[in-house]
Write a protein that holds these residues in place. Structure first.
Motif, PDB file in Angstrom:
ATOM      1  N   VAL A   1      -4.720   6.380  -0.842  1.00  0.00           N
ATOM      2  CA  VAL A   1      -4.880   5.643   0.413  1.00  0.00           C
ATOM      3  C   VAL A   1      -6.240   6.063   0.964  1.00  0.00           C
ATOM      4  O   VAL A   1      -6.394   7.144   1.516  1.00  0.00           O
ATOM      5  CB  VAL A   1      -3.754   5.969   1.417  1.00  0.00           C
ATOM      6  CG1 VAL A   1      -3.984   5.227   2.719  1.00  0.00           C
ATOM      7  CG2 VAL A   1      -2.400   5.620   0.826  1.00  0.00           C
TER       8      VAL A   1
ATOM      9  N   LYS B   1      -8.906   1.294   2.766  1.00  0.00           N
ATOM     10  CA  LYS B   1      -7.584   0.669   2.790  1.00  0.00           C
ATOM     11  C   LYS B   1      -6.946   0.797   4.175  1.00  0.00           C
ATOM     12  O   LYS B   1      -6.315  -0.143   4.657  1.00  0.00           O
ATOM     13  CB  LYS B   1      -6.681   1.286   1.727  1.00  0.00           C
ATOM     14  CG  LYS B   1      -7.113   0.915   0.319  1.00  0.00           C
ATOM     15  CD  LYS B   1      -6.262   1.597  -0.728  1.00  0.00           C
ATOM     16  CE  LYS B   1      -6.748   1.266  -2.122  1.00  0.00           C
ATOM     17  NZ  LYS B   1      -5.988   1.968  -3.159  1.00  0.00           N
ATOM     18  N   VAL B   2      -7.120   1.945   4.801  1.00  0.00           N
ATOM     19  CA  VAL B   2      -6.593   2.132   6.164  1.00  0.00           C
ATOM     20  C   VAL B   2      -7.277   1.153   7.114  1.00  0.00           C
ATOM     21  O   VAL B   2      -6.618   0.544   7.967  1.00  0.00           O
ATOM     22  CB  VAL B   2      -6.767   3.594   6.630  1.00  0.00           C
ATOM     23  CG1 VAL B   2      -6.438   3.735   8.105  1.00  0.00           C
ATOM     24  CG2 VAL B   2      -5.897   4.526   5.792  1.00  0.00           C
TER      25      VAL B   2
ATOM     26  N   LEU C   1       0.833  -1.206   0.000  1.00  0.00           N
ATOM     27  CA  LEU C   1       0.000   0.000   0.000  1.00  0.00           C
ATOM     28  C   LEU C   1       0.867   1.255   0.000  1.00  0.00           C
ATOM     29  O   LEU C   1       0.634   2.189  -0.772  1.00  0.00           O
ATOM     30  CB  LEU C   1      -0.925   0.003   1.223  1.00  0.00           C
ATOM     31  CG  LEU C   1      -1.750   1.271   1.418  1.00  0.00           C
ATOM     32  CD1 LEU C   1      -2.847   1.362   0.378  1.00  0.00           C
ATOM     33  CD2 LEU C   1      -2.318   1.321   2.812  1.00  0.00           C
TER      34      LEU C   1
ATOM     35  N   HIS D   1       1.259   3.912  -3.146  1.00  0.00           N
ATOM     36  CA  HIS D   1       0.939   5.325  -2.941  1.00  0.00           C
ATOM     37  C   HIS D   1       2.110   6.211  -3.369  1.00  0.00           C
ATOM     38  O   HIS D   1       1.939   7.190  -4.090  1.00  0.00           O
ATOM     39  CB  HIS D   1       0.580   5.568  -1.476  1.00  0.00           C
ATOM     40  CG  HIS D   1       0.335   7.007  -1.141  1.00  0.00           C
ATOM     41  ND1 HIS D   1      -0.748   7.709  -1.623  1.00  0.00           N
ATOM     42  CD2 HIS D   1       1.043   7.882  -0.394  1.00  0.00           C
ATOM     43  CE1 HIS D   1      -0.705   8.942  -1.179  1.00  0.00           C
ATOM     44  NE2 HIS D   1       0.380   9.075  -0.433  1.00  0.00           N
TER      45      HIS D   1
END
Length: 111
Positions: free
Chosen positions: A89, A93-94, A78, A82
């Motif tokens: 992000v 996704k977090v 990830l 990015h």
């Protein structure tokens, strides 16, 4: 401490391998074009490096610890996507990263 360093390098090399394989397909085209792309070979070599480091970790730690810890690769991926591919992000996704961290904590715990 050495095992932690190997784990980090394993994850980074697997994530970097994916990045270079992605870059090798950027122009589209045929298999012949892909085979002439240096990023293709760099990605492949990094995958082999990651696999060898994984074997080292499997020798040092239980399987039930190594495989969950390998999911840290998704976090590196990830961050790399990015930084180098400009991918967003998102909150989703977090949340996924937080779930990975929670899952690793539950399964691998303090090994």
């Amino acid at each position: 401490m050495m095992v932690v360093a190997v784990l980090v390098v394993m994850g980074l090399s697997a994530s970097a391998a994916s990045l270079f394989l992605k870059k090798s397909t950027a122009g589209g085209g045929s298999i012949g074009k892909l085979l002439r792309e240096p990023y293709f070979y760099l990605g492949g070599m990094l995958y082999v490096c990651s696999a060898l480091l994984n074997l080292y970790l499997l020798k040092k730690l239980p399987y039930s610890i190594v495989v969950p810890l390998g999911s840290f690769t998704y976090i590196w991926t990830l961050l790399i996507a990015h930084k180098f591919l400009g991918e967003a992000v998102t909150r989703k996704k977090v949340l996924g990263i937080l779930l990975i961290l929670a899952g690793v904590g539950l399964v691998a715990g303090p090994w």
